[in-house]
Design a protein around this motif. Sequence first.
Motif, PDB file in Angstrom:
ATOM      1  N   HIS A  62      54.811  58.474  34.623  1.00  0.00           N
ATOM      2  CA  HIS A  62      53.523  57.795  34.536  1.00  0.00           C
ATOM      3  C   HIS A  62      53.598  56.659  33.513  1.00  0.00           C
ATOM      4  CE1 HIS A  62      52.363  61.172  36.831  1.00  0.00           C
ATOM      5  NE2 HIS A  62      51.986  61.972  35.865  1.00  0.00           N
ATOM      6  N   HIS A  82      41.068  61.810  38.387  1.00  0.00           N
ATOM      7  CA  HIS A  82      42.186  60.885  38.557  1.00  0.00           C
ATOM      8  C   HIS A  82      43.472  61.644  38.889  1.00  0.00           C
ATOM      9  CE1 HIS A  82      44.860  57.462  37.830  1.00  0.00           C
ATOM     10  NE2 HIS A  82      45.582  58.260  37.080  1.00  0.00           N
ATOM     11  N   GLU A  83      43.767  62.672  38.135  1.00  0.00           N
ATOM     12  CA  GLU A  83      45.027  63.380  38.314  1.00  0.00           C
ATOM     13  C   GLU A  83      45.026  64.259  39.564  1.00  0.00           C
ATOM     14  OE1 GLU A  83      46.271  65.340  34.749  1.00  0.00           O
ATOM     15  OE2 GLU A  83      46.654  63.429  33.733  1.00  0.00           O
ATOM     16  N   TYR A  87      48.150  62.804  41.291  1.00  0.00           N
ATOM     17  CA  TYR A  87      49.292  63.601  40.842  1.00  0.00           C
ATOM     18  C   TYR A  87      49.375  64.956  41.531  1.00  0.00           C
ATOM     19  CZ  TYR A  87      48.966  60.210  37.002  1.00  0.00           C
ATOM     20  OH  TYR A  87      48.869  59.059  36.263  1.00  0.00           O
ATOM     21  N   GLU A 144      51.927  67.467  35.892  1.00  0.00           N
ATOM     22  CA  GLU A 144      50.815  68.039  36.656  1.00  0.00           C
ATOM     23  C   GLU A 144      51.238  68.944  37.817  1.00  0.00           C
ATOM     24  OE1 GLU A 144      49.632  64.231  34.705  1.00  0.00           O
ATOM     25  OE2 GLU A 144      51.289  64.819  36.028  1.00  0.00           O
ATOM     26  N   GLN A 234      45.421  70.851  32.713  1.00  0.00           N
ATOM     27  CA  GLN A 234      44.197  70.209  32.242  1.00  0.00           C
ATOM     28  C   GLN A 234      43.711  70.767  30.904  1.00  0.00           C
ATOM     29  OE1 GLN A 234      43.375  67.468  33.674  1.00  0.00           O
ATOM     30  NE2 GLN A 234      44.897  67.843  35.278  1.00  0.00           N
TER      31      GLN A 234
END
Length: 260
Positions: A62, A82-83, A87, A144, A234
């Motif tokens: 990233h 977003h992830e 991802y 992730e 997370q």
Amino acid sequence: MYIEYEVADRIATITLNRPEAANAQNTELLDELDAAWTRAAEDNDVSVIILRANGKHFSAGHDLRGGGPVPDKITLDFIIQHEAKRYLEYTLRWRNVPKPSIAAVQGRCISGGLLLCWPCDLIIAADDAQFSDPVVLMGIGGVEYHGHTWELGPRKAKEILFTGRAMTAEEVAGTGMVNKVVPRDQLDSETRALAEQIAKMPPFALRQAKRAVNQTLDVQGFYAAIQSVFDIHQTGHGNALSVGGWPVLVNLDEMKANIQ
């Protein structure tokens, strides 16, 4: 354009084309990459997909310099949205494209770079390839998409995460993560030769063979584990936000040293 795309002899070749940044992944690159995967998946004239990269390195992961729309205040909700899309959703979608795919990896493949090659069915590595996930240096327990345990086995997965060290192509070949290690100057030709061999097989049978293997992994818990560990990831962001920033770049200089 960060992605090059071409089709010849029933083989689609997707090329990461941001060599000046070691093919680090910003939002635009990932969105273009997903579009290329979708294009190949929907093209009836494509039987096999190759993912490769221009330049010295496959991908530095990233892009830590950011890029793309970012709100004035970073929230955990923004990070997860977003992830989850770029991802997790993208990576799982590439994994499940019903056509054989081959990643050709050279140089450094760091953290998010693993999210590009792991979804591919086969991986051919140049003899200079090195694979690492030093995300623990950022105060997070790993990238992730947690393919580590499945690709490397539990103890080797813990080693690469606990130490952040890079593993050579030969080392990961020993775990089964890489199918073949070849000289750097033969990476493209060896990958192409394998793709041409596979492209001669009946497309329906290839789809069924891929589905059989992927379904077996899912029955063993792969899909559920990927989803669960994404949530664990997370908590790292939540901790980072609670102590003053996102991400916590504890050892940024050390991480940069990995891609020299």
